[in-house]
Motif scaffolding. Structure first.
Motif, short mmCIF file in Angstrom:
data_model
loop_
_atom_site.label_atom_id
_atom_site.label_comp_id
_atom_site.label_asym_id
_atom_site.label_seq_id
_atom_site.Cartn_x
_atom_site.Cartn_y
_atom_site.Cartn_z
N ARG A 151 -31.04 24.54 11.20
CA ARG A 151 -32.42 24.62 10.70
C ARG A 151 -32.87 26.07 10.68
O ARG A 151 -32.50 26.85 11.55
CB ARG A 151 -33.38 23.81 11.61
CG ARG A 151 -32.93 22.38 11.88
CD ARG A 151 -32.90 21.51 10.66
NE ARG A 151 -34.22 21.40 10.04
CZ ARG A 151 -34.43 20.98 8.80
NH1 ARG A 151 -33.41 20.67 8.02
NH2 ARG A 151 -35.65 20.88 8.32
N VAL A 161 -38.48 29.06 12.57
CA VAL A 161 -39.80 28.47 12.30
C VAL A 161 -40.76 29.57 11.81
O VAL A 161 -40.55 30.77 12.08
CB VAL A 161 -40.37 27.77 13.55
CG1 VAL A 161 -39.42 26.68 14.03
CG2 VAL A 161 -40.66 28.77 14.67
N GLN A 211 -38.58 21.12 15.67
CA GLN A 211 -37.19 21.40 15.36
C GLN A 211 -36.26 20.70 16.35
O GLN A 211 -35.24 20.13 15.97
CB GLN A 211 -36.96 22.92 15.38
CG GLN A 211 -35.63 23.31 14.82
CD GLN A 211 -35.58 24.81 14.53
OE1 GLN A 211 -35.32 25.60 15.42
NE2 GLN A 211 -35.84 25.19 13.30
N TYR A 241 -36.04 17.11 15.63
CA TYR A 241 -35.14 16.87 14.51
C TYR A 241 -33.70 16.70 15.02
O TYR A 241 -33.01 15.74 14.70
CB TYR A 241 -35.23 18.03 13.52
CG TYR A 241 -34.33 17.93 12.31
CD1 TYR A 241 -34.80 17.39 11.11
CD2 TYR A 241 -33.01 18.38 12.35
CE1 TYR A 241 -33.98 17.30 9.99
CE2 TYR A 241 -32.18 18.30 11.24
CZ TYR A 241 -32.66 17.76 10.06
OH TYR A 241 -31.85 17.67 8.96
N CYS A 245 -33.56 26.98 4.76
CA CYS A 245 -32.34 26.21 5.02
C CYS A 245 -31.13 26.73 4.26
O CYS A 245 -30.04 26.81 4.80
CB CYS A 245 -32.56 24.77 4.58
SG CYS A 245 -32.63 23.63 5.93
#
Lengths: 412, 412
Positions: A46, A49, A317, A320, B66
């Motif tokens: 990922r 952020v 995250q 996820y 991503c």
């Protein structure tokens, strides 16, 4: 003539992850059409952020102007980051730390590899089995072991077996040891030491004068309440333990590089002359002599992990990845396979049928499912008969991998 | 009970730069009004150049999505940076290198500190005197020396005296050695080894089987044509030398953190069993086990140093510092002081009158001129009687410092 450090020759030729990568590359060459899913190496997928990205852009901007440019930072890290760590990682757990007990670095791998330097070359080492290979390899390099025996175990090392039978909580060593490497949440088993188990180790270290090197790089993945996320939650641990934590898996920093290590000032060990010496002072000396601090831009990014904006983004995250872990765990156990971990850690530890070789199973999984994982034996002889899958993949790909494994009826 | 590495206790309590910083802090507290100019620690002050800033912003942006996010990179560094290094640093000097001979790291300090690990613990070490203290300190920590004697010299170390008398080009050692640390352009003397001098060392190493550890972190400051900027310009050096270079002083990366080390595949040393072993393979193993690569964002910044836009920007920055060096050098020699260096390096090495203690002179300079420099003795006993000033300051402040020194008639 110059001589090499011949201890290096005791190690097998190549690091496990490299060996697996090579096999996958060869397979890919032979089957260019194959759609391979990688659940092997523990690397995140990922993106950073938004709070971290903004902070890093801001820091790059500061480096572009005379007034805000920063040269050498403190070897130990900037106070802005140390303060954030103390507040968010320790204050929240009821643990108080002074600034000079926290050392920011470019990775837990470096720190767990380097920490052994401040101890005597004759120190007796105990390591989990299976466990992250760096603890063992760095002690082999430093000459604290003999040669590897036919079972892969190095002479002079105390292996702490963690198996399904003991619930992956190793028993205390039967012979005296000086340094004890513990890893919780554990890589590779994905299991966590309970408060009682950790207290057992702290009591043992206090009694014997051993030092615990506690690798807690995955603590952000702990979900069940009551499980310790820091060894310092155990009273008395500051006098016996060093703790390692990382932003790598907490915040997707594997390619950004930031971690920190806590060496409490209360932690002491004996010198050759019999005096007690502060390990904090020794580690500080080591870092000041051999390290030059972490990139300013990276430290600003790490600080933002704990910001008001950053915390919920990071949480999302981790959610996820933990949903991936659930999918793997439930998918495999639903199909009749035996798996551990994945509840408080991003690793699923898959028990293979008795007698099945994990390196060979790795080939089978690649050939039949086009899925890459990590053979348990790579984490020590005690990992033989197990296989590690990681939850760091993309959601759809993870689902697809689980589906392929379910369809394959692998051990039929 | 756990025992410490007691070799650490052989080292004096604190690292030189820290000791000087402490003194300055105390002076500042006592004289809050004092306008202090720092020409002490070798830290840059100019901001990152635009090409580097743009590249780092772009890389941060990539980490935010991503599709372009990067996790773990190669421990050895990305090919894009290695290729740029080979082309710009070596191709330009007529030196060919393979990709797997270059290892990107987070700093030359780390690399010159860690390189000794791959050699036998009994290796006999030769170091310049004076020189950057990390070479010595890391070998003391590793147990390759005895205690320090009353003259500050460690038992078992071969000191290579570099003084005004020998033109700062040390003679070959009189007793056999295995590892030879050379630094050129030299920190602290600011002098450069000529091609003939360097060839003398390469020939010696080839003859005796010693390995040269060549710290060339300041090579970008060489101005006089014909002076070697890499040891590999000397034929046969690949078989006897490791070379360290850094972006810290070349491109203002002291707070960004990037460097690289060249370990040629032709370089070998002997194992305990008598076989010859590749140092490249050992260093690779060391880095793969104890290091996790440099931040992607930082590597993109470093790559931009060699871009079409970056090269002239960097050149301009180095010109700025070298003009400072000229101002210091000419200002001091014009006032009758004896100074060395500053022509091909950002350091000016100031010869004090006979019998003047460099630590005491440091106090005098601070008190009378409010100028901070570095006492020569901090770089080894051979640095006593000298004092280091750096060219990394702001132009106007540097001029002001020189003016104050000229006015002070310090040795009158």
């Amino acid at each position: 003539m110059a001589q090499i450090n011949s201890n290096y020759l005791k190690l097998p030729g190549s690091y496990l992850f490299a060996a697996v990568a090579k096999k996958v590359a060869a397979f890919r060459e032979a089957h260019p059409e194959a759609d391979i899913i990688r659940l092997g190496i523990g690397d995140v997928t990922r993106p950073l952020v938004p709070a971290v990205v903004e902070a890093m852009h801001r820091a790059v901007g500061e480096m572009a102007s005379c007034e805000t440019f920063r040269g050498y930072g403190p070897e130990q890290g900037y106070d802005f980051l140390i303060d954030a760590v103390i507040r968010a990682e320790y204050g929240s757990r009821g643990v108080g730390l002074d600034r000079d007990e926290v050392f920011v670095s470019d990775g837990s791998k470096c720190d767990v590899a380097n920490i052994q330097e401040i101890f005597d070359s004759g120190s007796r080492v105990a390591i989990g089995d299976p466990v992250y290979p760096v603890y063992l390899d760095t002690n082999v390099m430093a000459g604290r072991t003999g040669e590897a025996g036919p079972d892969g175990r190095f002479e002079g090392v105390t292996y702490l077996a963690a198996t399904a039978e003991n619930g992956f909580a190793p028993a205390l060593p039967e012979r005296p040891v000086d340094l004890i490497y513990l890893c919780s949440p554990n890589n590779p088993t994905g299991t966590v030491l309970s408060r009682e188990e950790l207290a057992k180790w702290v009591a043992y270290a206090r009694e014997t004068g051993a030092v615990i090197l506690f690798d807690s790089a995955y603590s952000a993945y702990i979900r069940e309440p009551g499980l310790p996320g820091s060894i310092y939650e155990i009273p008395g641990a500051k006098e016996v333990a060093v703790e390692f934590k990382s932003f790598s898996k907490t915040a997707g920093f594997t390619g950004v590089r930031c971690a920190f290590t806590v060496v409490p000032k209360a932690l002491k060990a004996r010198a050759a002359d019999g005096t007690l010496r502060s390990l904090n002072a020794l580690w500080n000396r080591r870092q000041c002599t051999k390290f030059n601090g972490v990139s300013y831009v990276v430290q600003r990014g790490a600080e933002a992990v704990y910001s008001e904006a950053g915390l919920p983004q990071i949480r999302q995250q981790i959610d996820y990845y933990m949903e991936n872990a659930r999918i793997i765990r439930e998918g495999l156990s639903g199909a009749g396979y035996t798996v551990f971990g994945g509840k408080n850690a991003p690793y699923i530890w898959w028990k293979l049928p008795d007698g099945l070789d994990s390196m060979r199973f790795s080939d089978t999984l690649l050939e039949r499912c086009r899925v890459v994982g990590t053979p348990g034996v790579g984490f020590g002889p005690g990992g033989e008969g197990y296989f590690r899958l990681t939850a760091f993949g993309d959601r759809e790909r993870t689902k697809e991998a689980v589906e392929r494994i379910r369809q394959a009826e692998l051990f039929a």
